[in-house]
Structures are given as structure tokens and as C-alpha cells.
Design a protein around this motif. Sequence first.
Motif, PDB file in Angstrom:
ATOM      1  N   GLY A  48       0.781  -1.243  -0.020  1.00  0.00           N
ATOM      2  CA  GLY A  48      -0.016   0.043  -0.103  1.00  0.00           C
ATOM      3  C   GLY A  48       0.816   1.417  -0.018  1.00  0.00           C
ATOM      4  N   HIS A  83      -0.387  -3.213   7.973  1.00  0.00           N
ATOM      5  CA  HIS A  83      -1.842  -2.778   8.428  1.00  0.00           C
ATOM      6  C   HIS A  83      -2.594  -3.610   7.019  1.00  0.00           C
ATOM      7  CE1 HIS A  83      -2.282   0.347  11.408  1.00  0.00           C
ATOM      8  NE2 HIS A  83      -1.664  -0.495  11.795  1.00  0.00           N
ATOM      9  N   THR A  84      -3.705  -3.852   6.915  1.00  0.00           N
ATOM     10  CA  THR A  84      -4.469  -4.449   6.124  1.00  0.00           C
ATOM     11  C   THR A  84      -5.774  -4.042   5.726  1.00  0.00           C
ATOM     12  OG1 THR A  84      -5.296  -6.402   4.870  1.00  0.00           O
ATOM     13  CG2 THR A  84      -4.932  -6.914   7.019  1.00  0.00           C
ATOM     14  N   ASP A  85      -6.607  -3.774   4.580  1.00  0.00           N
ATOM     15  CA  ASP A  85      -8.040  -3.604   4.559  1.00  0.00           C
ATOM     16  C   ASP A  85      -8.956  -5.079   4.457  1.00  0.00           C
ATOM     17  OD1 ASP A  85      -7.688  -0.770   4.849  1.00  0.00           O
ATOM     18  OD2 ASP A  85      -7.390  -0.616   2.715  1.00  0.00           O
ATOM     19  N   ASP A  86      -8.217  -6.029   4.295  1.00  0.00           N
ATOM     20  CA  ASP A  86      -8.841  -7.190   3.983  1.00  0.00           C
ATOM     21  C   ASP A  86      -8.065  -8.360   4.809  1.00  0.00           C
ATOM     22  OD1 ASP A  86     -10.049  -9.735   2.888  1.00  0.00           O
ATOM     23  OD2 ASP A  86      -9.097  -9.215   1.014  1.00  0.00           O
ATOM     24  N   ASP A  90      -5.731 -11.545   3.190  1.00  0.00           N
ATOM     25  CA  ASP A  90      -4.407 -11.216   3.221  1.00  0.00           C
ATOM     26  C   ASP A  90      -3.759 -12.536   3.933  1.00  0.00           C
ATOM     27  OD1 ASP A  90      -4.175  -9.296   1.511  1.00  0.00           O
ATOM     28  OD2 ASP A  90      -3.985  -7.734   2.989  1.00  0.00           O
ATOM     29  N   GLY A 111      -8.782  -3.804  16.562  1.00  0.00           N
ATOM     30  CA  GLY A 111      -9.048  -4.546  15.343  1.00  0.00           C
ATOM     31  C   GLY A 111      -8.580  -6.040  15.537  1.00  0.00           C
ATOM     32  N   GLN A 128      -5.725  -5.624  10.726  1.00  0.00           N
ATOM     33  CA  GLN A 128      -6.861  -4.736  10.265  1.00  0.00           C
ATOM     34  C   GLN A 128      -7.421  -4.022  11.360  1.00  0.00           C
ATOM     35  OE1 GLN A 128      -9.679  -6.523   7.857  1.00  0.00           O
ATOM     36  NE2 GLN A 128     -11.040  -4.899   7.524  1.00  0.00           N
ATOM     37  N   ARG A 131     -12.459   0.068  12.732  1.00  0.00           N
ATOM     38  CA  ARG A 131     -13.049   1.243  12.164  1.00  0.00           C
ATOM     39  C   ARG A 131     -13.714   2.223  13.127  1.00  0.00           C
ATOM     40  NH1 ARG A 131     -11.536  -0.642   7.803  1.00  0.00           N
ATOM     41  NH2 ARG A 131     -12.305  -1.531   5.811  1.00  0.00           N
TER      42      ARG A 131
END
Length: 131
Positions: A48, A83-86, A90, A111, A128, A131
Amino acid sequence: MSRLALVTLVVDDYDEAVRFYTEALGFRLAEDAPRPDGSRWVVVEPPGAPGTGTGLLLARAKDGEQRARVGDQTGGRVGFFLHTDDFAGDHARLTAAGVTFLEDPRHEPYGTVAVFQDLYGNRWDLLQPAR
């Protein structure tokens, strides 16, 4: 001052480290240049971060003292946070690529996280953020 750019990671071998970070973790090889002393300037960037200048400088250990630190640069603590959004995707991709996770994924107030180790034993969080 505006940002942290590079963090040095002492490794045994440039090529095996580049293979692990690019093939298993999906990092991008940003720089690989020979230096006059026979070493190389090798920088990998997380998926990223292309173009941000944020990455790892892979530095081959030069002597016994540095070799003794390979894989334990943070005294056995998690020293790196990816860090990951998925998380699920991942985690599955890294597991399929042979990355060793030291625990099952867990859900924390901050998270979803699981600790893995790189090819030398350095500990990383795959995280992750909540949010």
C-alpha cells in the motif's frame, strides 16, 4: 520533519530477503543498487505504500555482532506492523505463500490481528484496524 521513511532490517542474504518480502509478503522492490564497499542499497515497500518512500532497507549483516541480531532485532517482541483492509484475504494469501503465523487470528478492541514471523524470525503483526 514530516514522516518516517525507512527502517533498517538486518538480513543474512540480500536475495533471499528480497524473495521473501516480494514473493511471500507482496512488497515491491523499490531500489537495488550496488555500493562501492560491495554491499547493496536494497529497499522494499509494502503493497500500500508505492511511491511514498516508506519501506524497509534490507542490510546484509557485516560481522558476527550484526549476524547475532538477525531475526531478533526487537528482543522477541513484535517489531513491525503491517496494516490491511482485508484481513481474511491477506491472511489466507500469506498462509498459502508459506508465511508462518504464530497464533490464530484474534479480535481485539483495536482490530483483527495475528502475529507472523518473517524468514529470519522477526515478529510482525498483520493488523486490520477497527473502524
